[in-house]
Design a protein around this motif. Structure first.
Motif, PDB file in Angstrom:
ATOM      1  N   ALA A 143       0.843  -1.206   0.000  1.00  0.00           N
ATOM      2  CA  ALA A 143       0.000   0.000   0.000  1.00  0.00           C
ATOM      3  C   ALA A 143       0.875   1.252   0.000  1.00  0.00           C
ATOM      4  CB  ALA A 143      -0.930  -0.002   1.207  1.00  0.00           C
ATOM      5  N   GLY A 144       1.983   1.192   0.719  1.00  0.00           N
ATOM      6  CA  GLY A 144       2.900   2.326   0.764  1.00  0.00           C
ATOM      7  C   GLY A 144       3.432   2.654  -0.620  1.00  0.00           C
ATOM      8  N   LYS A 145       3.812   1.614  -1.356  1.00  0.00           N
ATOM      9  CA  LYS A 145       4.302   1.801  -2.738  1.00  0.00           C
ATOM     10  C   LYS A 145       3.240   2.468  -3.596  1.00  0.00           C
ATOM     11  CE  LYS A 145       7.985  -1.420  -3.719  1.00  0.00           C
ATOM     12  NZ  LYS A 145       7.861  -2.736  -3.021  1.00  0.00           N
ATOM     13  N   GLU A 146       2.010   1.990  -3.441  1.00  0.00           N
ATOM     14  CA  GLU A 146       0.920   2.496  -4.276  1.00  0.00           C
ATOM     15  C   GLU A 146       0.619   3.972  -3.990  1.00  0.00           C
ATOM     16  OE1 GLU A 146      -2.543  -0.004  -4.055  1.00  0.00           O
ATOM     17  OE2 GLU A 146      -3.783   1.464  -5.122  1.00  0.00           O
ATOM     18  N   HIS A 147       0.766   4.389  -2.743  1.00  0.00           N
ATOM     19  CA  HIS A 147       0.303   5.729  -2.363  1.00  0.00           C
ATOM     20  C   HIS A 147       1.418   6.688  -1.948  1.00  0.00           C
ATOM     21  CE1 HIS A 147      -3.829   4.412  -2.714  1.00  0.00           C
ATOM     22  NE2 HIS A 147      -3.532   3.344  -1.995  1.00  0.00           N
ATOM     23  N   GLY A 148       2.648   6.344  -2.264  1.00  0.00           N
ATOM     24  CA  GLY A 148       3.740   7.265  -1.979  1.00  0.00           C
ATOM     25  C   GLY A 148       4.033   7.440  -0.505  1.00  0.00           C
ATOM     26  N   ILE A 149       3.868   6.378   0.260  1.00  0.00           N
ATOM     27  CA  ILE A 149       4.170   6.416   1.693  1.00  0.00           C
ATOM     28  C   ILE A 149       5.426   5.571   1.906  1.00  0.00           C
ATOM     29  CG2 ILE A 149       3.347   5.745   3.986  1.00  0.00           C
ATOM     30  CD1 ILE A 149       0.468   5.860   2.644  1.00  0.00           C
ATOM     31  N   LYS A 150       6.382   6.121   2.650  1.00  0.00           N
ATOM     32  CA  LYS A 150       7.589   5.342   2.934  1.00  0.00           C
ATOM     33  C   LYS A 150       7.270   4.302   4.008  1.00  0.00           C
ATOM     34  CE  LYS A 150      12.315   5.940   4.546  1.00  0.00           C
ATOM     35  NZ  LYS A 150      13.155   6.841   5.345  1.00  0.00           N
ATOM     36  N   VAL A 151       7.627   3.066   3.758  1.00  0.00           N
ATOM     37  CA  VAL A 151       7.328   2.012   4.731  1.00  0.00           C
ATOM     38  C   VAL A 151       8.612   1.306   5.147  1.00  0.00           C
ATOM     39  CG1 VAL A 151       6.027  -0.115   5.180  1.00  0.00           C
ATOM     40  CG2 VAL A 151       5.062   1.637   3.673  1.00  0.00           C
ATOM     41  N   GLN A 152       8.859   1.255   6.439  1.00  0.00           N
ATOM     42  CA  GLN A 152      10.006   0.507   6.957  1.00  0.00           C
ATOM     43  C   GLN A 152       9.491  -0.601   7.865  1.00  0.00           C
ATOM     44  OE1 GLN A 152      11.337   4.524   8.013  1.00  0.00           O
ATOM     45  NE2 GLN A 152      13.390   3.648   8.124  1.00  0.00           N
ATOM     46  N   VAL A 153      10.006  -1.810   7.654  1.00  0.00           N
ATOM     47  CA  VAL A 153       9.561  -2.943   8.467  1.00  0.00           C
ATOM     48  C   VAL A 153      10.734  -3.455   9.287  1.00  0.00           C
ATOM     49  CG1 VAL A 153       8.599  -5.277   8.420  1.00  0.00           C
ATOM     50  CG2 VAL A 153       7.866  -3.590   6.705  1.00  0.00           C
ATOM     51  N   LEU A 154      10.570  -3.454  10.602  1.00  0.00           N
ATOM     52  CA  LEU A 154      11.585  -4.070  11.449  1.00  0.00           C
ATOM     53  C   LEU A 154      11.164  -5.514  11.713  1.00  0.00           C
ATOM     54  CD1 LEU A 154      12.474  -1.359  14.156  1.00  0.00           C
ATOM     55  CD2 LEU A 154      13.292  -1.596  11.808  1.00  0.00           C
ATOM     56  N   ASP A 155      11.977  -6.465  11.263  1.00  0.00           N
ATOM     57  CA  ASP A 155      11.667  -7.865  11.541  1.00  0.00           C
ATOM     58  C   ASP A 155      12.346  -8.276  12.849  1.00  0.00           C
ATOM     59  OD1 ASP A 155      14.329  -8.128  10.936  1.00  0.00           O
ATOM     60  OD2 ASP A 155      14.014  -9.227   9.055  1.00  0.00           O
ATOM     61  N   GLU A 156      12.258  -9.551  13.187  1.00  0.00           N
ATOM     62  CA  GLU A 156      12.780  -9.993  14.487  1.00  0.00           C
ATOM     63  C   GLU A 156      14.254  -9.649  14.685  1.00  0.00           C
ATOM     64  OE1 GLU A 156      10.847 -13.713  13.523  1.00  0.00           O
ATOM     65  OE2 GLU A 156      10.881 -14.132  15.693  1.00  0.00           O
ATOM     66  N   LYS A 157      15.007  -9.786  13.588  1.00  0.00           N
ATOM     67  CA  LYS A 157      16.435  -9.494  13.689  1.00  0.00           C
ATOM     68  C   LYS A 157      16.651  -8.017  14.017  1.00  0.00           C
ATOM     69  CE  LYS A 157      20.284 -10.262  10.831  1.00  0.00           C
ATOM     70  NZ  LYS A 157      20.710 -10.469   9.422  1.00  0.00           N
ATOM     71  N   ALA A 158      15.943  -7.173  13.293  1.00  0.00           N
ATOM     72  CA  ALA A 158      16.083  -5.725  13.500  1.00  0.00           C
ATOM     73  C   ALA A 158      15.531  -5.323  14.872  1.00  0.00           C
ATOM     74  CB  ALA A 158      15.359  -4.973  12.392  1.00  0.00           C
ATOM     75  N   LEU A 159      14.464  -5.967  15.295  1.00  0.00           N
ATOM     76  CA  LEU A 159      13.882  -5.656  16.611  1.00  0.00           C
ATOM     77  C   LEU A 159      14.857  -6.045  17.726  1.00  0.00           C
ATOM     78  CD1 LEU A 159      10.203  -6.844  15.946  1.00  0.00           C
ATOM     79  CD2 LEU A 159      10.917  -4.480  16.371  1.00  0.00           C
ATOM     80  N   THR A 160      15.514  -7.184  17.534  1.00  0.00           N
ATOM     81  CA  THR A 160      16.484  -7.649  18.523  1.00  0.00           C
ATOM     82  C   THR A 160      17.657  -6.681  18.599  1.00  0.00           C
ATOM     83  OG1 THR A 160      15.871  -9.915  17.973  1.00  0.00           O
ATOM     84  CG2 THR A 160      17.921  -9.625  19.209  1.00  0.00           C
ATOM     85  N   LYS A 161      18.143  -6.302  17.439  1.00  0.00           N
ATOM     86  CA  LYS A 161      19.258  -5.367  17.366  1.00  0.00           C
ATOM     87  C   LYS A 161      18.903  -4.032  18.018  1.00  0.00           C
ATOM     88  CE  LYS A 161      22.656  -3.782  14.053  1.00  0.00           C
ATOM     89  NZ  LYS A 161      22.569  -3.083  12.758  1.00  0.00           N
ATOM     90  N   GLY A 162      17.651  -3.598  17.797  1.00  0.00           N
ATOM     91  CA  GLY A 162      17.222  -2.309  18.339  1.00  0.00           C
ATOM     92  C   GLY A 162      16.814  -2.358  19.801  1.00  0.00           C
ATOM     93  N   GLY A 163      16.625  -3.556  20.342  1.00  0.00           N
ATOM     94  CA  GLY A 163      16.257  -3.663  21.759  1.00  0.00           C
ATOM     95  C   GLY A 163      14.783  -3.453  22.040  1.00  0.00           C
ATOM     96  N   TYR A 164      13.945  -3.891  21.125  1.00  0.00           N
ATOM     97  CA  TYR A 164      12.491  -3.761  21.301  1.00  0.00           C
ATOM     98  C   TYR A 164      11.948  -4.933  22.131  1.00  0.00           C
ATOM     99  CZ  TYR A 164      12.682  -0.174  17.649  1.00  0.00           C
ATOM    100  OH  TYR A 164      12.970   0.946  16.913  1.00  0.00           O
ATOM    101  N   GLY A 165      12.253  -4.923  23.412  1.00  0.00           N
ATOM    102  CA  GLY A 165      11.938  -6.069  24.273  1.00  0.00           C
ATOM    103  C   GLY A 165      10.457  -6.329  24.456  1.00  0.00           C
TER     104      GLY A 165
END
Ligand code: BES
Ligand code: MN
Ligand code: ZN
Length: 513
Positions: free
Chosen positions: A219-241
């Motif tokens: 949907a972001g692609k379709e409507h010009g919205i930037k979308v970033q997805v943090l997956d488990e690896k990125a969440l772990t790295k970022g400390g999203y406990g």
């Protein structure tokens, strides 16, 4: 979705399956029976001005939700008149309010399922009324058939008849800029709102954090919205406990999705945060049977935020909006978080998890803190957070809490404007100490009494210093377990979407924050 047109044509000559008119309950000392609402003059005239009496004979009272069908008078091309109740007629010289029109249009659209074309001859005084009727039609005509007959054979839909295909709004001027804009706004908002309903209704074996994130990315692609997805690896790295802890019991891993809509001329930044538990089993503190059958709806807050950001982008609002979808599935398993575990949250605070079923506040805490890092002008979170708030306010009203009374009032007023029922709730300081933990900075549970307010107090701990914040607990209105009413279907309702879009519009206009 139903196709909408504006038409200045006269009712008698219209080729349609039905003409929809409004009927209200007479008010004042003299009025007894139903009264025919403005817009239906041509129909009334063809009934020799006796339409009110005809309707009364048929048992119509004008009550909200009422549908009375009668044959169209001689000389009409359409065969059927559908009289829909508007509730109490307005005082002399006053106009029908937008929500009465929205509901009546929704009721009529539902009653006309299976029809190709209907003409709506309701009292339309201005572009606002046109927008309300347009919304009512599009909201009422919604149906979710993706899992019926494999969605392939439309003529054999097992959810009943196909939605009304076309609606002409009589009295709307196709060349009037304001009228056209009202229909365009209604279409953009309701298309996205109905998509939010679809997401809520999609069973949790198909709607996982990963698939939700993929839908948001597309949907972001379709409507010009930037979308970033943090997956488990990125969440772990970022400390999203918090998000990781809640998601740890599920084979379908958690995600944090950030949607950024920006406008070159914007000078305000609104952050929206949604609870996105794609299924809430309760986790190790498992919910008993009878309490988990509808828990696919526990991502309604994230669906509302997603819909509102996309709608704002489609409308090109002059405001920067960041949407945060905190997505996880709350399941019990050998890897699940246990009552007694301590999580280190994204903010650095530690939380003792006393009840794994109080998971929404854990994922929201991380997303609120992430949203706070950008120092937006305001944050609004939306969540099916507590059963306590359903007990307090029932199934049709959401609660609004926050750290700024003026902003909380602004949210309540925005909701009122768009026809969503909401009510203010306090954050009493004395309830905070119930969440003191001997082990960690805070526990995820406190006193049972006022459980919805305790949850709000927990969230407040994760809002950045000095940031205006409001919290919407939509646990009651997000999912309709009863039959359809007004423009609200069974199942996912799209609660809070219209309020969020209105808030974005008000922020863009500089009338807020
Ligand atoms: N998702 C539920 C809240 C809910 C209840 C949503 C009913 C929709 C309808 C939430 O995660 C939950 O389980 N809350 C608990 C909190 C308690 C354990 C402190 C509740 O309200 O019972
Ligand atoms: Mn829960
Ligand atoms: Zn939940």
């Amino acid at each position: 979705m139903t196709a909408l047109t504006l038409s200045t044509a006269a009712a008698p000559g219209l080729r349609a399956d039905a003409i929809v008119i409004g009927v209200a309950k007479g008010s004042g000392p003299k009025a007894t029976g139903p009264v025919v609402a403005p817009g239906a003059e041509a129909v009334d005239k063809a009934y020799d001005g006796k339409l009110a009496g005809v309707l009364e004979t048929l048992g119509a009272s004008g009550a909200e939700g009422e549908v009375t069908k009668l044959p169209a008078p001689a000389g009409f091309k359409a065969p059927l008149v559908v009289a829909v109740g508007l509730g109490a007629a307005p005082e002399k010289d006053a106009e029908y309010d937008g929500e009465a029109l929205r509901k009546a249009a929704g009721v009529a659209a539902r009653a006309l399922a299976g029809s190709k074309k209907a003409a709506f001859a309701l009292p339309l005084n201005d572009a606002g009324d046109i927008g309300a009727v347009a919304e009512g039609v599009l909201l009422g005509a919604y149906s979710f058939d993706a899992y019926k007959d494999n969605g392939k054979n439309a003529s054999a839909r097992k959810n009943g008849k196909a939605p009304l295909a076309e609606a002409a709004l009589l009295g709307g001027k196709p060349r009037d800029k304001e009228h056209k804009a009202a229909v365009e706004r209604a279409t953009a908002v309701v298309e996205e709102l109905n998509r939010a309903r679809d997401l809520v209704n999609t069973p949790p074996n198909d709607l996982t954090p990963e698939s939700f994130a993929a839908i948001a990315t597309a949907a972001g692609k379709e409507h010009g919205i930037k979308v970033q997805v943090l997956d488990e690896k990125a969440l772990t790295k970022g400390g999203y406990g918090g998000i990781l802890g809640v998601g740890s019991g599920s084979a379908a891993g958690p995600r944090l999705v950030k949607l950024s809509y920006t406008h070159a001329k914007a000078d305000k930044h609104l952050a929206l945060v949604g609870k996105g538990i794609t299924y809430d089993s309760g986790g190790i503190s498992l919910k008993p049977a009878g309490h988990n059958e509808t828990m696919k709806c526990d991502m309604s807050g994230a669906a509302a935020v997603f819909a509102a950001v996309v709608a704002a982008a489609r409308l090109g609002l002059e405001v920067n909006i960041t949407g945060w979808l905190a997505l996880a599935e709350n399941m019990p398993s050998g890897s699940a978080v246990r009552p007694g575990d301590v999580l280190r949250m994204y903010s650095g605070k530690t939380v003792e998890v006393l009840n794994t079923d109080a998971e929404g506040r854990l994922v929201l805490a991380d997303a609120l803190w992430a949203a706070s890092q950008e120092k937006p002008d305001a944050i609004v979170d939306v969540a099916t957070l507590t059963g306590a708030m359903v007990l307090a306010l029932g199934n049709r009203t959401f609660a609004v809490m926050g750290n700024d009374d003026a902003f909380r009032t602004a949210v309540l007023e925005a909701a009122e404007e768009v026809g969503e029922a909401s009510w203010p709730m306090p954050l009493p300081e004395h309830l905070r100490k119930g969440m003191d933990s001997p082990t960690a900075d805070i526990a995820n549970m406190g006193e049972r009494m006022g459980g919805g307010l305790v949850a709000g107090l927990f969230l407040r701990e994760f809002v950045g210093e000095g940031i205006t914040w409001a919290h919407l607990d939509i646990a009651g209105p997000a999912f309709n377990e009863g039959g359809p009413f007004g423009y609200t279907p069974k199942g996912g309702t799209g609660s809070a979407v219209r309020t969020l879009v209105r808030l974005a519009e008000l922020t863009a206009a500089g009338d807020l924050g």
